[in-house]
Design an enzyme around this catalytic site. Structure first.
Site, PDB file in Angstrom:
ATOM      1  N   GLU A 103      -9.727  -1.891   5.276  1.00  0.00           N
ATOM      2  CA  GLU A 103     -10.374  -1.568   6.542  1.00  0.00           C
ATOM      3  C   GLU A 103     -11.615  -2.439   6.739  1.00  0.00           C
ATOM      4  O   GLU A 103     -12.117  -3.031   5.779  1.00  0.00           O
ATOM      5  CB  GLU A 103     -10.783  -0.084   6.526  1.00  0.00           C
ATOM      6  CG  GLU A 103      -9.609   0.884   6.426  1.00  0.00           C
ATOM      7  CD  GLU A 103      -8.899   1.108   7.752  1.00  0.00           C
ATOM      8  OE1 GLU A 103      -8.954   0.225   8.635  1.00  0.00           O
ATOM      9  OE2 GLU A 103      -8.273   2.170   7.902  1.00  0.00           O
ATOM     10  N   HIS A 130      -7.278  -4.655  10.083  1.00  0.00           N
ATOM     11  CA  HIS A 130      -6.997  -4.359   8.674  1.00  0.00           C
ATOM     12  C   HIS A 130      -5.686  -5.012   8.234  1.00  0.00           C
ATOM     13  O   HIS A 130      -4.754  -5.169   9.008  1.00  0.00           O
ATOM     14  CB  HIS A 130      -7.058  -2.859   8.363  1.00  0.00           C
ATOM     15  CG  HIS A 130      -5.923  -2.026   8.856  1.00  0.00           C
ATOM     16  ND1 HIS A 130      -6.074  -1.039   9.792  1.00  0.00           N
ATOM     17  CD2 HIS A 130      -4.619  -2.002   8.517  1.00  0.00           C
ATOM     18  CE1 HIS A 130      -4.911  -0.456  10.002  1.00  0.00           C
ATOM     19  NE2 HIS A 130      -4.004  -1.023   9.251  1.00  0.00           N
ATOM     20  N   ASP A 176       0.814  -1.218   0.000  1.00  0.00           N
ATOM     21  CA  ASP A 176       0.000   0.000   0.000  1.00  0.00           C
ATOM     22  C   ASP A 176       0.848   1.268   0.000  1.00  0.00           C
ATOM     23  O   ASP A 176       2.066   1.225   0.192  1.00  0.00           O
ATOM     24  CB  ASP A 176      -0.971  -0.013   1.196  1.00  0.00           C
ATOM     25  CG  ASP A 176      -0.286  -0.407   2.507  1.00  0.00           C
ATOM     26  OD1 ASP A 176       0.952  -0.439   2.546  1.00  0.00           O
ATOM     27  OD2 ASP A 176      -0.998  -0.686   3.482  1.00  0.00           O
ATOM     28  N   ASN A 191      -7.672  -2.847  14.206  1.00  0.00           N
ATOM     29  CA  ASN A 191      -9.054  -3.201  13.865  1.00  0.00           C
ATOM     30  C   ASN A 191      -9.112  -4.380  12.887  1.00  0.00           C
ATOM     31  O   ASN A 191     -10.152  -4.663  12.314  1.00  0.00           O
ATOM     32  CB  ASN A 191      -9.790  -1.984  13.286  1.00  0.00           C
ATOM     33  CG  ASN A 191      -9.124  -1.446  12.020  1.00  0.00           C
ATOM     34  OD1 ASN A 191      -8.198  -2.063  11.497  1.00  0.00           O
ATOM     35  ND2 ASN A 191      -9.599  -0.312  11.545  1.00  0.00           N
TER      36      ASN A 191
END
Ligand code: GLP
Length: 247
Positions: A143, A138, A67, A136
């Site tokens: 996400e 990801h 990313d 979380n």
């Protein structure tokens, strides 16, 4: 999933670096999927050390990064391109043309994502994908709620991820709100996956990832469906994991 327990961050880094090193020794022209964040820094340090000792050679390796922040040029110190050069590429013998990272400064999201998907395809897919995990759940920047069938795409980061990543930015610097990321489908296409995690803060999400329902609400949970995943985590991150699942 194979779960390997490490004593601490250093031990996790060495064990994971051993797996990457074995991959490169067995297949010198491996396509390595690489990750950023604080988790992999120790792995890169270890691999650099072995490169200096001539134990590992990256001359024929190809890399694709997971990313990049949208809006940052590669020379921006907060960009993942900068991170990768500082922490790894500038210290090993990988040819520059073998390195692939989404261009954060390309504002044409569609063209950029199409190009990146084409790069991964042209390389013949990813042999080994290294992954960290967000608090979380990801992976890359997929996400919670991310569709499992996406390839590289542009995402809006959640507030929790923006907050978590704010620690890398100086006062007055704005944390980007969007990123280009390989999608879950791109990640799941890798032949092998190596997920690393350390520290108490990751214990709950690691448990959810391995033992919870497979759901887009916890993007990493999709890894339960992949047939070659190795998790290397320290004992703090594994503190919630049932002992019988650990090797
Ligand atoms: C960022 C990266 C992820 C990484 C995550 C966890 O959001 N895009 O690829 O896994 O951070 O970071 P850390 O390793 O610092 O906990």
């Amino acid at each position: 999933m194979k779960i390997i327990k490490a004593r601490d961050y250093e031990d996790m880094s060495r064990k994971a670096a051993n797996i990457i090193s074995a991959q490169v020794i067995l297949k010198p022209d491996s396509v390595l999927g690489l990750a950023t964040g604080s988790s992999p820094v120790g792995i890169y340090r270890q691999l650099i050390d072995w490169y200096h000792k001539e134990d590992i050679d990256f001359a024929r390796c190809r890399t694709v990064n997971l990313d990049e922040y949208v809006g940052l040029t590669p020379d921006n110190q907060q960009s993942y391109a900068y991170f990768m050069h500082q922490n790894f590429f500038d210290h090993i013998n990988i040819p520059a043309e073998n390195i692939h990272i989404p261009h954060g400064d390309n504002r044409d999201a569609e063209a950029e994502c199409r190009w990146y998907n084409g790069v991964i395809r042209a390389l013949g897919g990813i042999d080994l994908q290294l992954l960290g995990i967000g608090l979380n759940g990801h992976i890359g920047f997929n996400e919670p709620g991310a569709a499992f069938e996406k390839e590289t795409h542009c995402v809006r980061l959640t507030q929790s991820t923006i907050d978590a990543n704010a620690r890398f930015f100086g006062p007055g610097e704005t944390v980007p709100t969007h990123a280009y990321t390989m999608g879950i489908k791109s990640i799941m296409g890798a032949r092998k996956i190596l997920l690393i995690a350390n520290g108490k803060a990751k214990a709950d999400i690691l448990y959810e990832t391995v033992c919870g329902a497979i759901t887009p609400a916890v993007p990493a949970s999709v890894l339960q469906l992949h047939n070659d995943v190795t998790i290397v985590a320290d004992q703090e991150a594994l503190s919630k994991m049932p002992g019988e699942l650990i090797r």
